[in-house]
Design a protein around this motif. Structure first.
Motif, mmCIF file in Angstrom:
data_model
loop_
_atom_site.group_PDB
_atom_site.id
_atom_site.type_symbol
_atom_site.label_atom_id
_atom_site.label_comp_id
_atom_site.label_asym_id
_atom_site.label_seq_id
_atom_site.Cartn_x
_atom_site.Cartn_y
_atom_site.Cartn_z
ATOM 1 N N TYR A 37 0.787 -1.226 0.000
ATOM 2 C CA TYR A 37 0.000 0.000 0.000
ATOM 3 C C TYR A 37 0.825 1.284 0.000
ATOM 4 O O TYR A 37 0.277 2.352 -0.264
ATOM 5 N N LEU A 38 2.116 1.180 0.298
ATOM 6 C CA LEU A 38 2.939 2.389 0.312
ATOM 7 C C LEU A 38 4.111 2.324 -0.670
ATOM 8 O O LEU A 38 4.290 3.227 -1.481
ATOM 9 N N ILE A 39 4.890 1.274 -0.577
ATOM 10 C CA ILE A 39 6.112 1.224 -1.386
ATOM 11 C C ILE A 39 5.813 0.934 -2.854
ATOM 12 O O ILE A 39 6.340 1.616 -3.739
ATOM 13 N N ASN A 40 4.990 -0.068 -3.127
ATOM 14 C CA ASN A 40 4.673 -0.365 -4.530
ATOM 15 C C ASN A 40 4.030 0.823 -5.248
ATOM 16 O O ASN A 40 4.428 1.140 -6.371
ATOM 17 N N PRO A 41 3.056 1.504 -4.642
ATOM 18 C CA PRO A 41 2.527 2.688 -5.330
ATOM 19 C C PRO A 41 3.582 3.781 -5.517
ATOM 20 O O PRO A 41 3.602 4.457 -6.546
ATOM 21 N N LEU A 42 4.480 3.917 -4.532
ATOM 22 C CA LEU A 42 5.546 4.906 -4.652
ATOM 23 C C LEU A 42 6.483 4.546 -5.806
ATOM 24 O O LEU A 42 6.845 5.405 -6.617
#
Length: 140
Positions: A37-42
């Motif tokens: 939810y945080l790193i992949n979208p980033l």
């Protein structure tokens, strides 16, 4: 056998391991959430909004979800890095191995000094040595 099992389970190491596994399971879900939810979208922002989990390769009816594999590798790297940081933090608070070895070496040196003093006392006092030999002979 039941008694031995009870002793085995009640040892501190087994209980510590059980707690570690439970905390590890909970920690894994936190890391997966962080990655998904945080790193992949980033990362997706930097590479054009691409979601790795959607990357698949179909060959002769077989589907290879290598995007999910990339996510798993990212999960592993993050977990490994966090564990590395935790170990470094814990090691800051533990005494260094060299200090422990120095303390052990000092204890050995002290015991050698005491043994030499005892030896010298026995050599310099033959009466004491003969008393010890007499006591030893009487116990046989």
């Amino acid at each position: 056998m039941l008694k031995e099992f009870k002793e085995f389970v009640s040892r501190g190491n087994v209980l510590d391991l059980a707690v570690g596994v439970i905390i590890g399971g909970a920690f894994t879900s936190i890391v997966k959430s962080l990655v998904n939810y945080l790193i992949n979208p980033l990362i997706g922002l930097f590479i054009g909004g691409i979601d790795f989990s959607d990357w698949v390769l179909k060959v002769a009816g077989a589907t290879f979800k290598f995007g999910s594999f990339i996510n798993a590798v990212i999960n592993f790297l993050i977990i490994a890095f966090v564990v590395f940081i935790l170990v470094k933090l814990v090691n800051k608070f533990l005494p260094k191995k060299e200090e422990q070895e120095d303390d052990e070496a000092e204890a050995i040196e002290n015991s050698e000094i005491y043994l030499k003093e005892i030896r010298d006392a026995l050599v310099n006092n033959p009466e004491l040595l003969s008393n010890l030999k007499n006591k030893e002979d009487s116990t046989k």
